[in-house]
Design an enzyme around this catalytic site. Sequence first.
Site, mmCIF file in Angstrom:
data_model
loop_
_atom_site.group_PDB
_atom_site.id
_atom_site.type_symbol
_atom_site.label_atom_id
_atom_site.label_comp_id
_atom_site.label_asym_id
_atom_site.label_seq_id
_atom_site.Cartn_x
_atom_site.Cartn_y
_atom_site.Cartn_z
ATOM 1 N N HIS A 1 -60.967 -33.091 -125.173
ATOM 2 C CA HIS A 1 -62.380 -33.018 -125.821
ATOM 3 C C HIS A 1 -62.482 -32.844 -127.060
ATOM 4 O O HIS A 1 -63.305 -33.638 -127.984
ATOM 5 C CB HIS A 1 -63.128 -32.112 -125.099
ATOM 6 C CG HIS A 1 -63.630 -32.543 -123.651
ATOM 7 N ND1 HIS A 1 -64.163 -33.801 -123.190
ATOM 8 C CD2 HIS A 1 -63.576 -31.868 -122.428
ATOM 9 C CE1 HIS A 1 -64.261 -33.737 -121.999
ATOM 10 N NE2 HIS A 1 -64.042 -32.739 -121.544
ATOM 11 N N HIS B 1 -56.955 -30.312 -121.003
ATOM 12 C CA HIS B 1 -58.245 -30.894 -120.972
ATOM 13 C C HIS B 1 -59.467 -30.664 -122.054
ATOM 14 O O HIS B 1 -59.837 -31.777 -122.600
ATOM 15 C CB HIS B 1 -58.914 -30.784 -119.565
ATOM 16 C CG HIS B 1 -60.202 -31.015 -119.089
ATOM 17 N ND1 HIS B 1 -60.344 -32.244 -118.345
ATOM 18 C CD2 HIS B 1 -61.434 -30.855 -119.800
ATOM 19 C CE1 HIS B 1 -61.819 -32.403 -118.105
ATOM 20 N NE2 HIS B 1 -62.465 -31.798 -119.058
ATOM 21 N N GLU B 2 -59.398 -29.375 -122.276
ATOM 22 C CA GLU B 2 -60.370 -29.325 -123.186
ATOM 23 C C GLU B 2 -59.910 -29.596 -124.823
ATOM 24 O O GLU B 2 -60.719 -30.153 -125.491
ATOM 25 C CB GLU B 2 -60.528 -27.791 -123.436
ATOM 26 C CG GLU B 2 -61.088 -27.200 -122.267
ATOM 27 C CD GLU B 2 -62.420 -27.605 -121.784
ATOM 28 O OE1 GLU B 2 -63.252 -28.285 -122.557
ATOM 29 O OE2 GLU B 2 -62.819 -27.690 -120.885
ATOM 30 N N HIS C 1 -66.753 -37.730 -118.985
ATOM 31 C CA HIS C 1 -65.634 -37.894 -118.430
ATOM 32 C C HIS C 1 -65.339 -39.174 -117.740
ATOM 33 O O HIS C 1 -66.285 -39.919 -117.365
ATOM 34 C CB HIS C 1 -65.407 -36.501 -117.258
ATOM 35 C CG HIS C 1 -65.569 -35.201 -117.629
ATOM 36 N ND1 HIS C 1 -66.732 -34.664 -117.967
ATOM 37 C CD2 HIS C 1 -64.478 -34.374 -118.208
ATOM 38 C CE1 HIS C 1 -66.554 -33.502 -118.677
ATOM 39 N NE2 HIS C 1 -65.371 -33.395 -118.601
#
Length: 362
Positions: A136, A132-133, A237
């Site tokens: 980003h 997930h990071e 998100h």
Amino acid sequence: MNVFFVRDCVNPDDAVYIDGQWYCTLGSCYAAACGEVTVPENLSEPCFDCEDDGTNCIEFGGVTDETSALSQAVHFTLFVGSLSSQCGEGLIAYASACYIDDITDRPLAGFMNICPFGLNLDRERLLSTVQHEIFHALGFSHSLYALYRDEDGNPLTPREANGYPPVDPVSGLFLWSSRVIQELTLDWDYVGGTTQRTVQALVTPNIVREARAHFGCPTLMGLEIEDGGGAGTALAHFEKRIMATESMNGYLTPTRVFSRMTLALMEDTGWYIPDYEMADIMNWGKDLGCDFVQKSCKNWIDQKTNAGLSIAPWCNVPFETTCHAEGVDVAYCSFYQYFNGVPTIYQDMNQMYNALFEALVT
Ligand SMILES: [Zn+2]
């Protein structure tokens, strides 16, 4: 192509400009940083130090010819830390780009911080959080939306004379254009009746195509983004109500997936060409139509109840166990009691989606 981080002087007043080169006064050359992570010497520019009067200048440290040559094949550098500085209040991890390409704006380097207690997550959740990071840092970030480009490489947001989009003086973020995000108005049922609710939605072409196909809603104008969770979570998100099992929503939940919509957003940055075959299948919201994605949970639950149908994927029997929406886990119907009052328009949501564990992942 790699980047070499320019060092600053510890104190800006220590900087001196001599013969076309900025120097720091002796001993004040600062280690370069990407986010909170100190950049190693072999990825930093050398230090240039002089005496206060500009004499005895020396150059030391930093990248060498050898490390420079090695780095030519690197497309992206990710710095990883586990510092507690910004952690707390359920925050598990955060990430951002820290260096973008001069010509394309593509992130060339980024950092990720896994809060120390986040390292105690089980392996599957920690891996999902790290993935997930990375998304980003690569581009799924409200600090980068305004830098997205179309398929021909042209900016989706007009640039100012300095080559960058305008900056919001309050948030410090680049202001994105309506070719990236638009406001949508939803007819919103809640306990008090029906109102109109304005949400922010990603409207770039690949994400719209994938969202329409996923939800089975050919008229969908954009994919709603999160409005809750504070500065690190809101806008950065997918909206959890409609993307509850997607890993790129802002909350850590078990059994998460990276759907075609996350890959579509990466394509819509203009910097990547995803392989959609690598996407996870996402069942949440699949083929449930426009009302599921454009209206409130209360609307959905009332419609289904009145028709004598299942209200899945929502639930209204506290702690009842059921199959998880993604079909690979057991879930239970989780109810929370809020003592400080829930905003009126959300007072449809005493039926909460099952969540064994939730925490903020920004
Ligand atoms: Zn996040």
